[in-house]
Write a protein that holds these residues in place. Structure first.
Motif, PDB file in Angstrom:
ATOM      1  N   ASP A 110      -4.607   9.194  -2.472  1.00 10.54           N
ATOM      2  CA  ASP A 110      -4.234   7.809  -2.144  1.00 10.54           C
ATOM      3  C   ASP A 110      -3.396   7.743  -0.860  1.00 10.54           C
ATOM      4  O   ASP A 110      -2.368   8.436  -0.754  1.00 10.54           O
ATOM      5  N   GLY A 111      -3.840   6.952   0.086  1.00 10.78           N
ATOM      6  CA  GLY A 111      -3.079   6.720   1.319  1.00 10.78           C
ATOM      7  C   GLY A 111      -3.035   7.882   2.288  1.00 10.78           C
ATOM      8  O   GLY A 111      -2.401   7.788   3.338  1.00 10.78           O
ATOM      9  N   GLY A 158      -2.059  -4.970 -16.283  1.00 14.16           N
ATOM     10  CA  GLY A 158      -1.508  -5.652 -17.459  1.00 14.16           C
ATOM     11  C   GLY A 158      -2.538  -6.268 -18.375  1.00 14.16           C
ATOM     12  O   GLY A 158      -2.213  -7.171 -19.137  1.00 14.16           O
ATOM     13  N   SER A 178      -9.644   5.960  -3.019  1.00 15.65           N
ATOM     14  CA  SER A 178      -8.495   6.733  -2.534  1.00 15.65           C
ATOM     15  C   SER A 178      -8.861   7.768  -1.478  1.00 15.65           C
ATOM     16  O   SER A 178      -9.713   8.629  -1.708  1.00 15.65           O
ATOM     17  N   GLY A 179      -8.191   7.633  -0.351  1.00 19.08           N
ATOM     18  CA  GLY A 179      -8.273   8.667   0.674  1.00 19.08           C
ATOM     19  C   GLY A 179      -9.116   8.345   1.881  1.00 19.08           C
ATOM     20  O   GLY A 179      -9.148   9.129   2.832  1.00 19.08           O
ATOM     21  N   SER A 208      -9.896   1.553 -14.809  1.00 18.97           N
ATOM     22  CA  SER A 208      -9.320   2.131 -13.601  1.00 18.97           C
ATOM     23  C   SER A 208      -8.588   3.419 -13.987  1.00 18.97           C
ATOM     24  O   SER A 208      -7.725   3.405 -14.862  1.00 18.97           O
ATOM     25  N   ALA A 225      -8.357   0.767   0.976  1.00 21.39           N
ATOM     26  CA  ALA A 225      -7.281  -0.222   1.099  1.00 21.39           C
ATOM     27  C   ALA A 225      -6.599  -0.080   2.459  1.00 21.39           C
ATOM     28  O   ALA A 225      -6.778  -0.894   3.360  1.00 21.39           O
ATOM     29  N   GLY A 229      -6.168  -0.169 -16.892  1.00 24.15           N
ATOM     30  CA  GLY A 229      -5.647   1.142 -16.513  1.00 24.15           C
ATOM     31  C   GLY A 229      -4.992   1.845 -17.678  1.00 24.15           C
ATOM     32  O   GLY A 229      -5.638   2.516 -18.486  1.00 24.15           O
ATOM     33  N   SER A 230      -3.686   1.637 -17.819  1.00 20.06           N
ATOM     34  CA  SER A 230      -2.903   2.377 -18.823  1.00 20.06           C
ATOM     35  C   SER A 230      -3.486   2.248 -20.226  1.00 20.06           C
ATOM     36  O   SER A 230      -3.586   3.242 -20.967  1.00 20.06           O
ATOM     37  N   ASP A 239      -6.284   6.735 -12.934  1.00 21.49           N
ATOM     38  CA  ASP A 239      -5.324   7.246 -11.952  1.00 21.49           C
ATOM     39  C   ASP A 239      -5.083   8.736 -12.213  1.00 21.49           C
ATOM     40  O   ASP A 239      -4.077   9.122 -12.806  1.00 21.49           O
ATOM     41  N   LYS A 285       0.857  -1.196   0.000  1.00 19.04           N
ATOM     42  CA  LYS A 285       0.000   0.000   0.000  1.00 19.04           C
ATOM     43  C   LYS A 285       0.873   1.217   0.000  1.00 19.04           C
ATOM     44  O   LYS A 285       1.802   1.334   0.787  1.00 19.04           O
TER      45      LYS A 285
HETATM   46  O1  1PR Z   1      -2.080   0.122 -15.997  1.00 16.10           O
HETATM   47  O2  1PR Z   1      -3.692  -1.619 -16.641  1.00 16.10           O
HETATM   48  O3  1PR Z   1      -1.448  -2.256 -15.828  1.00 16.10           O
HETATM   49  O4  1PR Z   1      -3.167  -1.327 -14.301  1.00 16.10           O
HETATM   50  C1  1PR Z   1      -2.379  -1.092 -13.188  1.00 16.10           C
HETATM   51  C2  1PR Z   1      -3.313  -0.923 -12.021  1.00 16.10           C
HETATM   52  O5  1PR Z   1      -2.516  -0.821 -10.862  1.00 16.10           O
HETATM   53  C3  1PR Z   1      -4.144   0.346 -12.104  1.00 16.10           C
HETATM   54  O6  1PR Z   1      -5.465   0.060 -11.678  1.00 16.10           O
HETATM   55  C4  1PR Z   1      -3.492   1.302 -11.113  1.00 16.10           C
HETATM   56  O7  1PR Z   1      -4.461   2.093 -10.444  1.00 16.10           O
HETATM   57  C5  1PR Z   1      -2.848   0.338 -10.126  1.00 16.10           C
HETATM   58  N1  1PR Z   1      -1.591   0.871  -9.559  1.00 16.10           N
HETATM   59  C6  1PR Z   1      -0.411   0.992 -10.211  1.00 16.10           C
HETATM   60  N2  1PR Z   1       0.520   1.469  -9.352  1.00 16.10           N
HETATM   61  C7  1PR Z   1      -0.063   1.629  -8.174  1.00 16.10           C
HETATM   62  C8  1PR Z   1       0.594   2.095  -6.943  1.00 16.10           C
HETATM   63  O8  1PR Z   1      -0.055   2.274  -5.906  1.00 16.10           O
HETATM   64  N3  1PR Z   1       1.884   2.318  -6.998  1.00 16.10           N
HETATM   65  N4  1PR Z   1      -2.278   1.290  -7.313  1.00 16.10           N
HETATM   66  C9  1PR Z   1      -1.385   1.252  -8.289  1.00 16.10           C
HETATM   67  C10 1PR Z   1      -3.378   1.931  -7.362  1.00 16.10           C
HETATM   68  C11 1PR Z   1      -4.819   2.796  -5.899  1.00 16.10           C
HETATM   69  C12 1PR Z   1      -5.930   2.073  -5.305  1.00 16.10           C
HETATM   70  C13 1PR Z   1      -5.823   2.127  -3.803  1.00 16.10           C
HETATM   71  C14 1PR Z   1      -6.739   3.258  -3.438  1.00 16.10           C
HETATM   72  C15 1PR Z   1      -7.214   3.210  -2.024  1.00 16.10           C
HETATM   73  N5  1PR Z   1      -3.768   1.915  -6.087  1.00 16.10           N
HETATM   74  O9  1PR Z   1      -5.990   0.802  -5.772  1.00 16.10           O
HETATM   75  O10 1PR Z   1      -6.181   0.903  -3.384  1.00 16.10           O
HETATM   76  O11 1PR Z   1      -6.104   4.489  -3.694  1.00 16.10           O
HETATM   77  O12 1PR Z   1      -6.165   3.406  -1.155  1.00 16.10           O
HETATM   78  P1  1PR Z   1      -6.383   4.036   0.297  1.00 16.10           P
HETATM   79  O13 1PR Z   1      -7.734   3.588   0.750  1.00 16.10           O
HETATM   80  O14 1PR Z   1      -5.310   3.436   1.113  1.00 16.10           O
HETATM   81  O15 1PR Z   1      -6.285   5.516   0.149  1.00 16.10           O
HETATM   82  P2  1PR Z   1      -2.540  -1.267 -15.757  1.00 16.10           P
END
Ligand code: 1PR
Length: 565
Positions: A489-490, A345, A515-516, A415, A538, A377-378, A417, A262
């Motif tokens: 996020d976080g 992916g 997020s948040g 998804s 999360a 995502g991407s 971002d 996380k």
């Molecule tokens: O681009 O299709 O390969 O997908 C990659 C996926 O991985 C995307 O959905 C992207 O959001 C996620 N991702 C990539 N890097 C990170 C990272 O954190 N370094 N995580 C990541 C995304 C965000 C939420 C998180 C909430 C709640 N994480 O999933 O769970 O923000 O968090 P909180 O309640 O702690 O604030 P692709």
């Protein structure tokens, strides 16, 4: 009694198999073609057939034809032997569907399937809703459907409940979504079918499956037609619940083990300060908050309405070679009987040995492993950039389009971002003037920003706004949006309600606020101040700062429908 499961080749049929294993009925046979169907007639035990699955009406019917199953299935339905259809396994019983004009269904129920009206609500109808039997007076006819339980639905098309049509003769229970009333279960003679997914409806759904199997085992009595002309006007409020989702960001740690991690604003490494003064970012180990399957199991037991597993570093390598992640999904799906979304992916890719894998193939591997939805995502950002360059004309090649065509749009989540880009409104002459947000909180007064989309886990910003991406994703065929916020996020500061409102205003598909979240009140706030259907967290769940049960208690207390187990 011998149990048979019909596999028409699309959707997540593995979930049903997992449910049967969980219920202690591991002894079933798959029917994939006419030859398998012949075996059903050859056995000495009496057969009982379940047709599970989701996906487009046309794909299901075409696949029945292609596999030589259409006529055998019609004959089976007419034979008086027990049949249980789930979701598309219920819809194929009807004559036709607005989803696929020109495609004829099995025609057992001589009525059409129609689309939900999205003027006043999100479509697909995705989430938990109640089902009320039309005649609750005789418990022996309820088939285990309980008016106090919630069941998981995911569909854009439905059989409208109208007591004046022949479908009413089949209607066993109804469900209300917005002000529309539709048939949620049909029951007549040997046929029972549910629009919802019992295999994804937690303990209530498992009970219902067990009930049907036990009844079939004992020898089902043929169900008479229900009394006709039961009028049921819609109630002021439907039974649709707000969904609470737990998210597990998964990646390999420095030892190569898959762990739940996380981040804070997507930075998942421990921060440490050698001097005690300066915070050195990205210097520590990948944070390890637990094992994915154990946490998934824990959140399911705590009442999470859905789980999301994101492979956050999958952009670095070929996902189909990422066998550990597939193994995680497989193992999680054996324990979790609510919907599972898998992300990371999902795209056309090439293995290191040069083997090309289409996005549909990658998604298919996850569906077969037990995923119910895949999250993109991407690739969604690149697809929307391409859509814009082609003057908003889709060419059918993006991962969103190809996967939704085969598995249905309800199986495709995009998804997002996004990240705030602060500008000076007095001098800003960029293209996003209409999308600017002007800060209202004391610490934001005088500030203005737009939301820019990123790829590769927030590493690269792209020239696409969140509004463009959300609209484009819906146009390409996404069924839901998972709306993250890199800024929140976080942080525990609460959901970014400006962002959520902005996206909700431009799409008609469901949106997950993410997020948040820092407290249970943040969930209540986001539901009160936006009309978002679901909210995800999360960190607070992983660190056990807030329990899912407590979030649900607060949401319910605030007057929202909420599934409580
Ligand atoms: O681009 O299709 O390969 O997908 C990659 C996926 O991985 C995307 O959905 C992207 O959001 C996620 N991702 C990539 N890097 C990170 C990272 O954190 N370094 N995580 C990541 C995304 C965000 C939420 C998180 C909430 C709640 N994480 O999933 O769970 O923000 O968090 P909180 O309640 O702690 O604030 P692709």
């Amino acid at each position: 009694m011998r149990l048979f499961l019909l596999d028409h080749g699309a959707g997540n049929v593995q979930s049903l198999a997992n449910s049967l294993a969980k219920l202690g009925y591991p002894d079933y046979k798959w029917i994939k073609n006419a030859h398998d169907f012949a075996q059903l007639h050859a056995i000495s035990d009496s057969p009982a057939l379940i047709f599970p699955g989701q996906g487009a009406f046309h794909t299901a019917i075409q696949s029945l034809h292609d596999r030589g199953l259409f006529e055998p299935l019609q004959e089976y339905l007419a034979s008086g032997k027990p049949y249980f259809g789930i979701c598309v396994g219920m819809q194929v019983l009807f004559a036709s569907s607005a989803e696929s004009p020109g495609t004829q269904g099995l025609g057992t129920i001589p009525c059409p399937i129609v689309r939900f009206d999205d003027a006043d609500k999100a479509v697909p109808h995705m989430g938990w809703n109640s089902a009320e039997c039309l005649d609750p007076s005789d418990p022996s006819t309820l088939e285990g459907v309980s008016s106090t339980s919630h069941y998981y639905f995911v569909h854009s098309y439905c059989a409208k409940y109208d007591p004046s049509t022949p479908a009413a003769e089949w209607a066993h229970s109804t469900t209300q979504y917005g002000q529309e009333l539709f048939i949620s279960t049909v029951r007549k003679q040997n046929i029972f079918a549910t629009q919802f997914h019992p295999e994804k409806s937690g303990p209530a759904g498992l009970n219902l499956l067990r009930h049907w199997i036990e009844q079939s085992r004992r020898g089902r009595t043929l169900a008479p037609s229900p009394a006709l002309c039961i009028t049921r006007p819609p109630k002021p409020k439907d039974g649709f619940t707000k969904r609470i989702i737990a998210c597990l960001d998964v990646r390999a740690n420095d030892d190569g083990d898959l762990v739940v991690t996380k981040g804070d604003q997507y930075d998942v490494r421990e921060k440490f300060s050698p001097s005690g003064a300066t915070v050195v970012r990205t210097a520590g180990a990948v944070r390890n908050l637990g094992k994915p399957v154990a946490l998934a199991d824990k959140y399911y037991t705590s009442g999470a309405d859905e789980l999301c597993l994101l492979n956050i570093t999958s952009f670095r390598h070929s996902p189909l070679r990422d066998q550990p992640m597939l193994a995680v999904v497989r193992a999680a799906a054996e324990k979790v009987f609510v919907p599972l979304t898998i992300g990371g992916g999902i795209k056309d890719s090439v293995d290191p040995d040069g083997t090309k894998r289409s996005a549909v193939e990658v998604a298919g591997a996850y569906f077969r492993a037990g995923a119910d939805k895949v999250s993109i995502g991407s690739e969604a950002v690149y697809a929307v950039e391409k859509l814009r360059a082609a003057n908003n004309v889709a060419d059918g090649t993006s991962a969103i389009e190809t996967i939704s065509k085969v598995y249905g749009s309800q199986a495709v989540v995009v998804s997002i971002d996004p990240k705030r880009v602060f500008i000076n409104p007095a001098t800003y002459d960029g293209p996003y003037r209409e999308e600017l947000v002007y800060g209202q909180d004391p610490d934001q007064r005088g500030k203005a920003w737009w939301y820019q989309c990123t790829v590769s886990g927030g590493r690269d910003a792209r020239p696409v706004s969140v509004v463009e991406l959300a609209k484009g994703a819906q146009k390409l065929g996404a069924g839901e949006i998972l709306l993250n916020s890199i800024d929140r996020d976080g942080t525990g500061l609460g959901f970014d309600r400006d962002l959520i409102r902005m996206v909700k205003n431009v799409v008609s598909i469901p949106v997950v606020a993410s997020s948040g979240a820092g407290t249970k009140e943040h969930f209540v706030d986001v539901f009160k101040e936006t009309n978002v259907e679901s909210a995800l967290a999360a960190g607070i769940f992983h660190r056990e700062e807030v329990r899912i049960e407590d979030v649900k208690g607060s949401v319910k207390e605030a007057g929202f429908n909420c599934r409580v187990i």
